[in-house]
Design an enzyme around this catalytic site. Structure first.
Site, PDB file in Angstrom:
ATOM      1  N   THR A 215      -2.718  -0.827  -3.265  1.00 26.49           N
ATOM      2  CA  THR A 215      -1.995  -1.085  -2.024  1.00 26.49           C
ATOM      3  C   THR A 215      -0.561  -0.585  -2.166  1.00 26.49           C
ATOM      4  O   THR A 215      -0.151  -0.114  -3.230  1.00 26.49           O
ATOM      5  CB  THR A 215      -2.002  -2.591  -1.709  1.00 26.49           C
ATOM      6  OG1 THR A 215      -1.452  -3.306  -2.831  1.00 26.49           O
ATOM      7  CG2 THR A 215      -3.418  -3.080  -1.461  1.00 26.49           C
ATOM      8  N   TYR A 216       0.213  -0.717  -1.095  1.00 25.80           N
ATOM      9  CA  TYR A 216       1.574  -0.183  -1.103  1.00 25.80           C
ATOM     10  C   TYR A 216       2.380  -0.828  -2.219  1.00 25.80           C
ATOM     11  O   TYR A 216       2.386  -2.051  -2.376  1.00 25.80           O
ATOM     12  CB  TYR A 216       2.240  -0.433   0.251  1.00 25.80           C
ATOM     13  CG  TYR A 216       3.527   0.333   0.431  1.00 25.80           C
ATOM     14  CD1 TYR A 216       3.563   1.711   0.278  1.00 25.80           C
ATOM     15  CD2 TYR A 216       4.703  -0.327   0.754  1.00 25.80           C
ATOM     16  CE1 TYR A 216       4.740   2.421   0.446  1.00 25.80           C
ATOM     17  CE2 TYR A 216       5.889   0.370   0.929  1.00 25.80           C
ATOM     18  CZ  TYR A 216       5.901   1.745   0.773  1.00 25.80           C
ATOM     19  OH  TYR A 216       7.071   2.439   0.933  1.00 25.80           O
TER      20      TYR A 216
END
Length: 270
Positions: A215-216
């Site tokens: 994920t980010y």
């Protein structure tokens, strides 16, 4: 201009989160808009007026509402480090054949025995109120004396206490903890860590196509998406059913966390 603009808010870059945010878009928050305008004004006041002064006086490149405050904190800490007065001390411990180690805690009831020569004890120069420093052995002569006493006297275990402790799992990675772990375990610099994380986030070529794996990675939130937690429990149920947690551990967010994105975790399905 849009006739009726709305705002969609999401903190996970996933199809499910984006679709849910669009479906539940709400009216614009004028307080947030005003806050953004205030930040813009600060950027212009500090950036346009202070930056030229910084370049003329110190040779710096620029100033800003964030970096200037951060630099001030760094300077304060550096002054504390510079003003720190180091104290030389000795650590004394005994290693036993039974497999444990005992450290000298400074609470011995044995009175010091000095010879005819004057022995300088650095402890005399330490503030008596400094309980941490006063427990340390602050002279080589005292350390030698304690070792001699330990070698010529029997050692007795006065008390043994057993404690059962429960340890919660570590919080998921945020940007700073990811960089720290990569530095300790892999010897990577923060720049190298973020470069690798960016590549993993953007995606790598796999047999079934290009896919992002994490994920980010720029986040200060330890929150986990419900979908991710459900998938982890599903995987554990199949592969390690004895260790499926009854509830998901929630870690307390820092007071300064913006929580714009979820924690750094492996990408979920799809």
């Amino acid at each position: 201009h849009l006739r009726n603009p709305k705002r969609a808010v999401y903190n996970q870059i996933t199809p499910t989160a984006v679709k849910a945010a669009i479906a539940n878009a709400h009216q614009l928050d004028l307080n947030l808009i005003s806050a953004q305008r205030a930040r813009q004004c600060l950027d212009r006041l500090i950036g346009f007026k202070v930056s030229p002064l910084v370049r003329r006086t110190s040779g710096g490149s620029s100033a800003g509402r964030v970096q200037s405050v951060a630099l001030h904190i760094v300077c304060q800490r550096e002054r504390e480090i510079t003003a720190f007065v180091p104290i030389t001390y000795w650590s004394v411990w005994t290693e036993y054949a039974e497999g444990f180690t005992a450290f000298y805690a400074g609470n011995s009831e044995i009175e010091p025995v000095l010879d005819d020569q004057d022995v300088t004890d650095d402890a005399a120069e330490v503030n008596a109120e400094s309980t941490v420093e006063s427990k340390r052995v602050l002279s080589e002569a005292e350390a030698t004396r304690i070792i001699q006493v330990a070698r010529t006297h029997p050692h007795v275990v006065r008390e043994a206490t057993g404690v059962t402790a429960q340890k919660s799992p570590l919080p998921p990675f945020i940007t700073s903890s990811l960089q720290q772990a990569a530095s300790v375990r892999l010897g990577l610099s923060p720049e190298e860590t973020m470069k690798v994380a960016q590549e993993l986030f953007e995606g790598v070529d796999l047999p079934n196509g290009r896919k992002g794996l994490i994920t980010y990675h720029r986040t200060d939130s330890t929150s986990l998406a419900p979908e991710f937690c459900a998938e982890v429990k599903e995987w554990l149920s199949k592969h390690d059913p004895d260790n499926v947690p009854k509830k998901t551990t929630r870690h307390r967010e820092q007071a300064t966390a913006q929580s714009a994105h979820e924690a750094v975790v492996l990408k979920r399905k799809g």
